[in-house]
Write a protein that holds these residues in place. Sequence first.
Motif, PDB file in Angstrom:
ATOM      1  N   GLN A   1      73.912  32.122 -14.459  1.00 14.89           N
ATOM      2  CA  GLN A   1      74.002  33.895 -13.958  1.00 14.89           C
ATOM      3  C   GLN A   1      75.637  34.010 -14.381  1.00 14.89           C
ATOM      4  OE1 GLN A   1      72.943  34.360 -10.917  1.00 14.89           O
ATOM      5  NE2 GLN A   1      71.379  33.002 -10.148  1.00 14.89           N
TER       6      GLN A   1
ATOM      7  N   THR B   1      73.637  36.729  -4.638  1.00 11.74           N
ATOM      8  CA  THR B   1      73.782  35.481  -6.568  1.00 11.74           C
ATOM      9  C   THR B   1      74.108  34.026  -6.129  1.00 11.74           C
ATOM     10  OG1 THR B   1      74.786  37.456  -8.000  1.00 11.74           O
ATOM     11  CG2 THR B   1      74.150  35.295  -8.546  1.00 11.74           C
TER      12      THR B   1
ATOM     13  N   GLN C   1      80.967  40.608  -6.850  1.00 10.66           N
ATOM     14  CA  GLN C   1      80.185  40.953  -5.782  1.00 10.66           C
ATOM     15  C   GLN C   1      81.222  41.085  -4.723  1.00 10.66           C
ATOM     16  OE1 GLN C   1      77.018  38.314  -4.969  1.00 10.66           O
ATOM     17  NE2 GLN C   1      76.220  39.036  -6.964  1.00 10.66           N
TER      18      GLN C   1
ATOM     19  N   ILE D   1      78.892  38.018 -10.322  1.00  7.57           N
ATOM     20  CA  ILE D   1      79.437  37.591  -8.917  1.00  7.57           C
ATOM     21  C   ILE D   1      80.638  37.583  -8.194  1.00  7.57           C
ATOM     22  CG2 ILE D   1      80.034  35.161  -7.991  1.00  7.57           C
ATOM     23  CD1 ILE D   1      77.663  33.485  -9.761  1.00  7.57           C
TER      24      ILE D   1
ATOM     25  N   CYS E   1      79.215  27.941 -10.734  1.00 11.22           N
ATOM     26  CA  CYS E   1      77.995  29.112 -10.458  1.00 11.22           C
ATOM     27  C   CYS E   1      76.695  28.455 -11.738  1.00 11.22           C
ATOM     28  CB  CYS E   1      77.338  30.378 -10.854  1.00 11.22           C
ATOM     29  SG  CYS E   1      78.279  30.982 -12.804  1.00 11.22           S
TER      30      CYS E   1
END
Length: 206
Positions: free
Chosen positions: A134, A102, A142, A139, A130
């Motif tokens: 988002q 992302t 991940q 995020i 971010c």
Amino acid sequence: MMLTKEHTILEPFAKEAWKKFTFKEIKQLSNNNSDNYVHTVLKRFVASEILQEQKIGNNLVYSLAKNISSLNTIGFVAEYKTNTAKHLPHKNIQKLINKLKTAFCVFIVSGSYAKAKQKETSDLDIVLICDNKQDPNAILSQIKLESELMIPEVHPYVFTQEQFYQMLTTKEENYGKEIARNNLIITGGKSYFSILMEAIEHGFNS
């Protein structure tokens, strides 16, 4: 692009962007011995609108200008200093960046590593900022597993630009203000200083 000797004059502004510095402070903090050199470079940065010059009492003080050129330049200075810092685990940081699917705006090292006071048992604190559209949790997911398996173990934090801005402009002490005071910017320097300068205009001063 390499960091030139002239850019060292800007290092105090990259560290404390909210401050106004006197000539004497800039000379001392940038480790330059020549009055003439510092004076010449400051005039050049003022002329190119990277810095602003203001007379307060008998002193001239200098502060960061708020424009694209200034944000680009100070962001570059901050990123270069970070990416040449020998105490950081750069390979691990790059692995985390590679894991992210992302888009993010800013990648920051905070905590003891940002102060270069880490110990063998210290964790690596990282902060991602971010876009407001988002999902920070998405995020975070991940890189969570990779972060836990790394040595040193990584503690990741993710905020939107708006969340970070709100932390800077609220009256209460919080992690956002700690990040602003002690950080090493891996990437996204221009975006980081854009948020910071906006917060400074609305009352943030560390």
